[in-house]
Design an enzyme around this catalytic site. Structure first.
Site, PDB file in Angstrom:
ATOM      1  N   ASN A 109       0.944  -1.473   0.020  1.00  0.00           N
ATOM      2  CA  ASN A 109       0.017   0.189   0.118  1.00  0.00           C
ATOM      3  C   ASN A 109       0.834   1.293   0.023  1.00  0.00           C
ATOM      4  O   ASN A 109       0.508   2.096  -0.912  1.00  0.00           O
ATOM      5  CB  ASN A 109      -0.746   0.058   1.273  1.00  0.00           C
ATOM      6  CG  ASN A 109      -2.028  -1.220   0.943  1.00  0.00           C
ATOM      7  OD1 ASN A 109      -2.129  -1.877  -0.012  1.00  0.00           O
ATOM      8  ND2 ASN A 109      -2.747  -1.494   2.301  1.00  0.00           N
ATOM      9  N   THR A 154     -15.156  37.467 -32.448  1.00  0.00           N
ATOM     10  CA  THR A 154     -16.038  37.044 -31.535  1.00  0.00           C
ATOM     11  C   THR A 154     -17.193  36.598 -32.016  1.00  0.00           C
ATOM     12  O   THR A 154     -17.746  37.147 -33.408  1.00  0.00           O
ATOM     13  CB  THR A 154     -16.419  38.175 -30.733  1.00  0.00           C
ATOM     14  OG1 THR A 154     -17.057  39.446 -31.510  1.00  0.00           O
ATOM     15  CG2 THR A 154     -14.955  38.954 -30.089  1.00  0.00           C
ATOM     16  N   HIS A 155     -17.743  35.461 -31.599  1.00  0.00           N
ATOM     17  CA  HIS A 155     -18.821  34.757 -31.990  1.00  0.00           C
ATOM     18  C   HIS A 155     -18.625  34.118 -33.588  1.00  0.00           C
ATOM     19  O   HIS A 155     -19.617  33.966 -34.378  1.00  0.00           O
ATOM     20  CB  HIS A 155     -20.292  35.716 -32.165  1.00  0.00           C
ATOM     21  CG  HIS A 155     -20.525  36.693 -30.955  1.00  0.00           C
ATOM     22  ND1 HIS A 155     -21.080  35.895 -29.909  1.00  0.00           N
ATOM     23  CD2 HIS A 155     -19.819  37.580 -30.421  1.00  0.00           C
ATOM     24  CE1 HIS A 155     -21.341  36.840 -29.093  1.00  0.00           C
ATOM     25  NE2 HIS A 155     -20.328  37.823 -29.426  1.00  0.00           N
ATOM     26  N   SER A 276      -8.194  11.513 -49.424  1.00  0.00           N
ATOM     27  CA  SER A 276      -9.645  10.769 -49.047  1.00  0.00           C
ATOM     28  C   SER A 276      -9.350   9.582 -49.995  1.00  0.00           C
ATOM     29  O   SER A 276      -8.968   9.757 -51.037  1.00  0.00           O
ATOM     30  CB  SER A 276     -10.530  11.486 -49.557  1.00  0.00           C
ATOM     31  OG  SER A 276     -11.650  10.825 -49.949  1.00  0.00           O
ATOM     32  N   LYS A 282      -9.186  16.055 -52.039  1.00  0.00           N
ATOM     33  CA  LYS A 282      -9.071  16.140 -50.681  1.00  0.00           C
ATOM     34  C   LYS A 282      -7.897  16.305 -49.954  1.00  0.00           C
ATOM     35  O   LYS A 282      -7.021  15.684 -50.117  1.00  0.00           O
ATOM     36  CB  LYS A 282     -10.252  15.096 -49.823  1.00  0.00           C
ATOM     37  CG  LYS A 282     -11.366  15.163 -50.180  1.00  0.00           C
ATOM     38  CD  LYS A 282     -12.413  16.321 -49.652  1.00  0.00           C
ATOM     39  CE  LYS A 282     -12.401  16.428 -48.114  1.00  0.00           C
ATOM     40  NZ  LYS A 282     -13.282  16.076 -47.314  1.00  0.00           N
ATOM     41  N   ASN A 284      -7.102  16.531 -45.754  1.00  0.00           N
ATOM     42  CA  ASN A 284      -8.001  16.664 -44.464  1.00  0.00           C
ATOM     43  C   ASN A 284      -6.971  16.912 -43.384  1.00  0.00           C
ATOM     44  O   ASN A 284      -5.696  16.383 -43.336  1.00  0.00           O
ATOM     45  CB  ASN A 284      -8.700  15.356 -44.443  1.00  0.00           C
ATOM     46  CG  ASN A 284      -9.922  15.119 -45.339  1.00  0.00           C
ATOM     47  OD1 ASN A 284     -10.437  15.840 -45.843  1.00  0.00           O
ATOM     48  ND2 ASN A 284      -9.894  13.724 -45.669  1.00  0.00           N
ATOM     49  N   GLU A 289      -7.739  17.190 -36.192  1.00  0.00           N
ATOM     50  CA  GLU A 289      -9.258  16.372 -35.852  1.00  0.00           C
ATOM     51  C   GLU A 289      -8.896  15.677 -34.694  1.00  0.00           C
ATOM     52  O   GLU A 289      -9.689  15.243 -33.679  1.00  0.00           O
ATOM     53  CB  GLU A 289      -9.592  15.925 -36.929  1.00  0.00           C
ATOM     54  CG  GLU A 289     -10.384  16.942 -37.909  1.00  0.00           C
ATOM     55  CD  GLU A 289     -10.725  16.455 -39.217  1.00  0.00           C
ATOM     56  OE1 GLU A 289     -11.074  15.236 -39.328  1.00  0.00           O
ATOM     57  OE2 GLU A 289     -10.690  17.036 -40.418  1.00  0.00           O
ATOM     58  N   TYR A 316      -6.763   1.871   1.850  1.00  0.00           N
ATOM     59  CA  TYR A 316      -6.438   1.190   0.670  1.00  0.00           C
ATOM     60  C   TYR A 316      -7.566   0.176   0.186  1.00  0.00           C
ATOM     61  O   TYR A 316      -8.113  -0.397   1.327  1.00  0.00           O
ATOM     62  CB  TYR A 316      -4.939   0.716   0.501  1.00  0.00           C
ATOM     63  CG  TYR A 316      -4.977  -0.050  -0.671  1.00  0.00           C
ATOM     64  CD1 TYR A 316      -4.471   0.449  -1.674  1.00  0.00           C
ATOM     65  CD2 TYR A 316      -5.358  -1.491  -1.081  1.00  0.00           C
ATOM     66  CE1 TYR A 316      -4.287   0.186  -3.228  1.00  0.00           C
ATOM     67  CE2 TYR A 316      -5.207  -2.008  -2.355  1.00  0.00           C
ATOM     68  CZ  TYR A 316      -4.912  -1.240  -3.373  1.00  0.00           C
ATOM     69  OH  TYR A 316      -4.585  -1.637  -4.784  1.00  0.00           O
ATOM     70  N   LYS A 324      -4.177   3.922 -12.451  1.00  0.00           N
ATOM     71  CA  LYS A 324      -3.003   3.796 -13.131  1.00  0.00           C
ATOM     72  C   LYS A 324      -3.338   3.766 -14.687  1.00  0.00           C
ATOM     73  O   LYS A 324      -3.038   4.754 -15.221  1.00  0.00           O
ATOM     74  CB  LYS A 324      -2.167   2.411 -12.889  1.00  0.00           C
ATOM     75  CG  LYS A 324      -1.479   2.560 -11.516  1.00  0.00           C
ATOM     76  CD  LYS A 324      -0.942   1.271 -11.202  1.00  0.00           C
ATOM     77  CE  LYS A 324      -0.916   1.162  -9.592  1.00  0.00           C
ATOM     78  NZ  LYS A 324      -2.293   1.139  -9.048  1.00  0.00           N
TER      79      LYS A 324
HETATM   80  N1  ARG Z   1      -1.373  -3.606  -7.532  1.00  0.00           N
HETATM   81  C1  ARG Z   1      -1.730  -3.034  -6.353  1.00  0.00           C
HETATM   82  C2  ARG Z   1      -2.350  -1.709  -6.876  1.00  0.00           C
HETATM   83  O1  ARG Z   1      -1.901  -1.249  -7.704  1.00  0.00           O
HETATM   84  C3  ARG Z   1      -0.640  -2.788  -5.593  1.00  0.00           C
HETATM   85  C4  ARG Z   1      -1.333  -2.593  -4.136  1.00  0.00           C
HETATM   86  C5  ARG Z   1      -1.928  -3.848  -3.612  1.00  0.00           C
HETATM   87  N2  ARG Z   1      -2.161  -3.767  -2.071  1.00  0.00           N
HETATM   88  C6  ARG Z   1      -2.955  -4.793  -1.571  1.00  0.00           C
HETATM   89  N3  ARG Z   1      -3.300  -4.332  -0.277  1.00  0.00           N
HETATM   90  N4  ARG Z   1      -3.573  -5.519  -2.134  1.00  0.00           N
HETATM   91  O2  ARG Z   1      -3.209  -0.663  -6.335  1.00  0.00           O
END
Ligand code: ARG
Length: 455
Positions: A109, A154-155, A276, A282, A284, A289, A316, A324
């Site tokens: 953690n 503007t606008h 295109s 074309k 583009n 975009e 946790y 992530k």
């Molecule tokens: N892979 C876990 C995460 O990304 C790591 C922490 C895991 N901790 C636990 N108490 N299971 O959050």
């Protein structure tokens, strides 16, 4: 066997094993994880929990693990649930049972929070660099094309003449604010969770300040529960990324409009356009975009993570593993977008003649009103008079600068022959010379300031 296998007899459903695993994406923090573990080994030795020889074995073993990752030779096995598990398993294979001492007083953690904060620090610093590169590109163009005038809108209606450089710099100022925002975010968040343990703190008197210093943090998070549960830094990075993507998207939208045949103010370089498959003529602006489109994606990364984060109790919870992928995706998307935006802007062609011919004399109606202001007439009244001049020209089917002095005198007695000087776009832009205006002098001052910032 899993790290936590002791209290289990039943086998984990293989589907659950895959569902639970984060190694597929958190392996990109391998270097941060190893760096954190090396600091941990040093802190344990400092406290006399392991010997100096054991510390050295752990540190050099971890160097070997790092080298395997860097050489693309690290083999992930199916019990490697996440990057922390994988590195520790491999360390054990390389140095033997002493590897089992590394995790003393530590939990995944505080470990994962540390890895992420290290990763964010590095990624955020790189983003500031990319922002500065983009600012440089905008400033260089602004400097080279200082004399190009265009309609300001503007606008999306023609409003007043401006310098093209002034518009470029307006984007640069947004990116300047983004860079400052990111930097202040990084400065405020450079704090270490390590040593917080699973949630309650570590009982071995492991020196958290020592750990923080070793890892280049400027201090420690002051509460162990907070240290392991806080993901505000991820939320804030996602917000910073989203806002910058919005700036990129708005810039892209301008350039998409300006590159249409109806405007024809700019042409994108072939390097950033596509054709295109059906219509041979074309060209583009796919790059622009995509920049506009990808802003939605980053905003989605932020919104998705916020939804995950909001429901988690202290401290946790595995939900937090979902922090992530959105963060990585946002940073990757933003990094690519900043680079593409810089490429597009540095290579596009400006059609100065078209910009100039889009300037119409009625865009100087405000200047006409200001002329009378300089003769002592209250602005509200002059605004009316200039409005009448626009109307008169319209009724006559001519343009406002073609009205005679007598026509104008008929609208207000204070018009004199010098009123004809009003009909110059160059004079109009250069009259706006208070700080931040579109005059040559004030645009040059902006260029100087931004150059200093981005260098
Ligand atoms: N892979 C876990 C995460 O990304 C790591 C922490 C895991 N901790 C636990 N108490 N299971 O959050």
């Amino acid at each position: 066997m899993a790290l936590w296998g002791g209290r289990f007899d039943g086998k984990v459903d293989p589907l659950m094993e895959a569902f639970n695993a984060s190694i597929g994406f958190d392996k990109r923090m391998f270097a941060e994880d190893i760096r954190g573990s090396q600091a941990q080994a040093r802190a344990l030795a400092k406290q006399g929990i392991i010997t100096e020889a054991e510390r050295d074995t752990l540190v050099s073993g971890l160097d070997q693990v790092l080298a395997e990752w860097q050489a693309g030779k690290f083999t992930i096995v199916h019990t490697d649930e996440d990057i922390h598990t994988a590195n520790e398993r491999r360390l054990g294979e390389l140095v033997g049972s002493v590897a089992g001492k590394l995790h003393t007083g530590r939990s995944r953690n505080d470990q994962v929070a540390t890895d992420m904060r290290l990763w964010v620090r590095d990624a955020g610093t790189k983003l500031v660099g990319h922002l500065k590169e983009l600012i440089k590109v905008l400033v260089t163009r602004a400097e080279n094309e200082l004399d190009v005038l265009m309609p300001g809108y503007t606008h999306l209606q023609r409003a007043q003449p401006i310098r093209w450089s002034h518009l470029l710099l307006s984007y640069a100022w947004s990116f300047h604010a983004d860079a400052l925002r990111l930097q202040s975010f990084l400065d405020r968040n450079n704090l270490s969770p390590l040593g917080a343990g699973a949630l309650a703190g570590n009982p071995f008197n492991i020196d958290r300040n020592f750990l923080a210093q070793d890892l280049g943090f400027s201090g420690v998070l002051p509460n162990s529960l907070y240290a392991v549960s806080d993901r505000d830094f991820a939320a804030e990075l996602l917000f910073c990324s989203s806002l910058t993507m919005i700036h990129i998207s708005r810039l892209a939208e301008d350039l998409i409009i300006y590159s249409s045949a109806e405007f024809a103010f700019v042409t994108l370089a072939d390097a950033y356009s596509t054709g295109s498959s059906l219509m041979p003529q074309k060209k583009n602006s796919d790059s622009l975009e995509l920049l506009r489109g990808k802003s939605g994606r980053v905003f989605g990364d932020m919104a998705g993570f916020m939804m995950t984060y909001k429901g988690t109790p202290s401290t946790y919870n595995k939900d937090l593993q979902e922090d992530k992928e959105p963060m990585f995706d946002a940073v990757d998307t933003l990094t690519g977008s900043l680079q593409i935006a810089a490429g597009v802007i540095s290579t596009l062609k400006v059609k100065a003649a078209n910009m100039k011919s889009a300037l119409s004399a009625d865009m100087l109606a405000t200047d006409l009103a200001e002329y009378l202001v300089r003769k002592g007439v209250p602005f509200r009244e002059t605004h009316h008079v200039a409005g009448h001049a626009v109307k008169l020209a319209e009724d006559r089917g001519t343009s406002i600068d073609k009205l005679s002095l007598d026509d104008l005198k008929g609208l207000h007695p204070k018009f004199e022959s010098d009123v004809m000087d009003v009909w110059s776009f160059e004079k109009s832009v250069d009259s706006r010379n208070a700080i931040g205006g579109t005059s040559r002098k004030t645009v040059l001052a902006q260029i100087e300031e931004l150059k200093k910032f981005a260098s």
